[in-house]
Design an enzyme around this catalytic site. Structure first.
Site, short mmCIF file in Angstrom:
data_model
loop_
_atom_site.label_atom_id
_atom_site.label_comp_id
_atom_site.label_asym_id
_atom_site.label_seq_id
_atom_site.Cartn_x
_atom_site.Cartn_y
_atom_site.Cartn_z
N ASN A 1 23.10 34.84 55.55
CA ASN A 1 21.78 34.09 55.39
C ASN A 1 20.93 34.82 54.12
OD1 ASN A 1 18.62 33.37 57.13
ND2 ASN A 1 19.80 32.11 55.53
N CYS B 1 25.19 30.07 56.83
CA CYS B 1 26.38 30.91 56.40
C CYS B 1 26.66 31.99 57.14
CB CYS B 1 26.12 31.29 54.80
SG CYS B 1 24.73 32.22 54.31
N CYS C 1 22.90 34.79 50.77
CA CYS C 1 23.36 34.15 49.50
C CYS C 1 23.60 32.60 49.56
CB CYS C 1 24.67 34.79 49.28
SG CYS C 1 24.75 36.40 48.94
N ARG C 2 24.33 32.03 50.39
CA ARG C 2 24.79 30.76 50.27
C ARG C 2 23.59 29.91 51.00
NH1 ARG C 2 30.44 31.10 52.78
NH2 ARG C 2 29.28 32.83 53.74
N SER C 3 23.55 30.07 52.24
CA SER C 3 22.39 29.07 52.78
C SER C 3 20.98 29.37 52.38
CB SER C 3 22.52 29.48 54.59
OG SER C 3 22.29 30.62 54.90
N ASP D 1 32.19 32.44 49.47
CA ASP D 1 31.38 33.62 49.73
C ASP D 1 31.14 34.25 48.44
OD1 ASP D 1 29.80 35.68 50.49
OD2 ASP D 1 30.94 36.02 52.22
P1 4NP Z 1 26.16 34.65 52.58
O1 4NP Z 1 26.99 35.91 51.77
O2 4NP Z 1 26.99 34.58 53.86
O3 4NP Z 1 26.68 33.59 51.78
O4 4NP Z 1 24.98 35.07 52.80
C1 4NP Z 1 27.15 37.25 52.52
C2 4NP Z 1 26.04 38.15 52.81
C3 4NP Z 1 26.41 39.49 53.44
C4 4NP Z 1 27.51 39.63 54.04
C5 4NP Z 1 28.76 38.66 53.97
C6 4NP Z 1 28.25 37.30 53.12
N1 4NP Z 1 27.83 40.79 54.50
O5 4NP Z 1 29.12 41.26 55.05
O6 4NP Z 1 27.04 41.45 54.64
#
Ligand code: 4NP
Length: 160
Positions: free
Chosen positions: A13, A10, A15-17, A127
């Site tokens: 790294n 994702c 939340c989703r992955s 997201d």
């Molecule tokens: P992820 O979510 O891609 O599912 O881990 C996010 C976590 C942090 C950010 C964006 C998406 N960020 O912009 O910091």
């Protein structure tokens, strides 16, 4: 025998992955395939390298019996294309970023993770980072569905 290596990707790294990582690892263990399938996750972005998953992701997963707390974020790297048989992106932007660095000879499957699910309304995992806690429940719903499909695909393809 060489393991089947699966990487979930994702943006951050956190939340989703990591959710996909923890859920799929759990299903692999339930199926007693831990000796045959290796699971990892990474983010295309560098902001959260070394961090544990988002506390909301840890809490939502824990309530369904998945432990994410020991995971630590890393960024995707060129060698991932040498190491992983499946590189599975959470959304189209992640997939596009990965396709930019995909070597011509990559013989694995670079794809959207939800192509292994059968959800009629979602092709991508939204997201949840800037949203409400319900977003983390949706991530889990989508990830659980696709994890079943992925495991079935691997079992079929590798006769496991
Ligand atoms: P992820 O979510 O891609 O599912 O881990 C996010 C976590 C942090 C950010 C964006 C998406 N960020 O912009 O910091």
């Amino acid at each position: 025998m060489k393991k089947v290596n699966v990487l979930f990707v994702c943006l951050g790294n956190i939340c989703r992955s990591p959710t996909a990582h923890g859920v799929f690892q759990h299903k692999v263990a339930e199926a007693r395939l831990g000796d045959s399938i290796l699971v990892d996750s990474a983010g295309t972005g560098a902001w959260h390298i070394g961090n544990a998953p988002d506390e909301r992701a840890i809490a939502a997963a824990s309530a369904r019996g998945y432990e994410l707390g020991a995971l630590r974020a890393r960024q995707t790297r060129a060698e991932d294309f040498d190491d992983f048989d499946y590189i599975l992106a959470m959304d189209r932007q992640n997939l596009s970023d990965l396709q930019q660095s995909r070597p011509a000879g990559y013989g694995g499957q670079l794809d959207l993770f939800l192509n292994f699910g059968r959800h009629p309304d979602f092709a991508e995992v939204p997201d949840p980072y800037y949203g409400a806690v319900q977003g983390f429940e949706l991530v889990l719903d989508l990830v659980e569905g696709a994890a079943e499909g992925l495991l079935a695909d691997i079992r079929h393809k590798y006769s496991l």
